[in-house]
Design a protein around this motif. Sequence first.
Motif, PDB file in Angstrom:
ATOM      1  N   ILE A 107      -2.526   0.823  -3.599  1.00 22.80           N
ATOM      2  CA  ILE A 107      -1.697   0.907  -2.385  1.00 22.80           C
ATOM      3  C   ILE A 107      -1.354  -0.511  -1.952  1.00 22.80           C
ATOM      4  O   ILE A 107      -2.215  -1.392  -1.955  1.00 22.80           O
ATOM      5  N   GLN A 108      -0.083  -0.728  -1.576  1.00 20.62           N
ATOM      6  CA  GLN A 108       0.307  -2.010  -0.989  1.00 20.62           C
ATOM      7  C   GLN A 108       0.991  -1.735   0.334  1.00 20.62           C
ATOM      8  O   GLN A 108       1.700  -0.725   0.463  1.00 20.62           O
ATOM      9  N   GLY A 109       0.805  -2.625   1.275  1.00 19.78           N
ATOM     10  CA  GLY A 109       1.498  -2.420   2.536  1.00 19.78           C
ATOM     11  C   GLY A 109       1.249  -3.536   3.521  1.00 19.78           C
ATOM     12  O   GLY A 109       0.497  -4.473   3.258  1.00 19.78           O
ATOM     13  N   ARG A 110       1.908  -3.381   4.681  1.00 21.55           N
ATOM     14  CA  ARG A 110       1.653  -4.348   5.746  1.00 21.55           C
ATOM     15  C   ARG A 110       0.451  -3.872   6.530  1.00 21.55           C
ATOM     16  O   ARG A 110       0.086  -2.689   6.478  1.00 21.55           O
ATOM     17  N   VAL A 111      -0.162  -4.799   7.231  1.00 19.79           N
ATOM     18  CA  VAL A 111      -1.431  -4.501   7.897  1.00 19.79           C
ATOM     19  C   VAL A 111      -1.311  -4.789   9.385  1.00 19.79           C
ATOM     20  O   VAL A 111      -0.721  -5.793   9.781  1.00 19.79           O
ATOM     21  N   GLU A 112      -1.852  -3.868  10.193  1.00 19.14           N
ATOM     22  CA  GLU A 112      -1.886  -4.090  11.643  1.00 19.14           C
ATOM     23  C   GLU A 112      -3.271  -3.727  12.153  1.00 19.14           C
ATOM     24  O   GLU A 112      -3.983  -2.941  11.522  1.00 19.14           O
TER      25      GLU A 112
END
Length: 211
Positions: A107-112
Amino acid sequence: MDIGDMRRDFESEGLDRDALNDDPVAQFHHWFEDARQAGILEPNAMSLATTGTDGMPDIRTVLLKYFDQTGFVFYTNYGSRKARELDENPRAALLFPWIGLNRQVRIQGRVEKVSKTESLRYFASRPRGSQIGAWVSEQSKAITSRGLLEQKVAEIRRKFSDGEVPLPSFWGGYRVVPERIEFWQGRPSRLHDRFEYVRQDDGWLIQRLQP
Ligand SMILES: Cc1cc2nc3c(=O)[nH]c(=O)nc-3n(C[C@H](O)[C@H](O)[C@H](O)COP(=O)(O)O)c2cc1C
């Protein structure tokens, strides 16, 4: 040590586009349940890869604690090395290595950061020992002895002996909001099945990748 001969063929059922859910989170849920039922040890353990401004990739294991359409949540110390890297570059990759099932999910993505309410809810559900551990550790900083940590445990135990252990301001969750999710199923002779979901404005693009 030469371990070049160490290999195993992957005898598993194939993965077909028809059998895949159109929604990658539903597909992940399905595979997660398979991993759980197969008795995989800590199926929620995942590798978390981050890269700060120095461009040097970094990786460690964390535990997935929650997932839904909004993303994949783990908890940690907001002053840790991974937190600094995520401050510098709020993007990450996750890897679930379910080798016992000849499967992996990437999984790849932006992080918050998750909301304080969400962190509070999870923190309150942890065993007291883990809550105290969160207060004690300045995660990723150097310390001269384990004895110092044990002293801090005793101090924190005394400090909160009268009631609940509050959520430390420096501790909480992160949510990885997926942009790409790949499901890998090992097959014989290295002709593995791979499907990637890439987020689009109106849904997910799903394609088979070469092994
Ligand atoms: C099975 C396993 C589960 C772990 N789960 C977590 C976790 O959920 N949160 C966490 O902060 N560290 C967890 N750790 C420790 C991390 O791998 C790492 O040592 C720590 O978070 C410090 O990483 P950092 O210096 O890159 O910030 C876990 C380690 C293992 C082996």
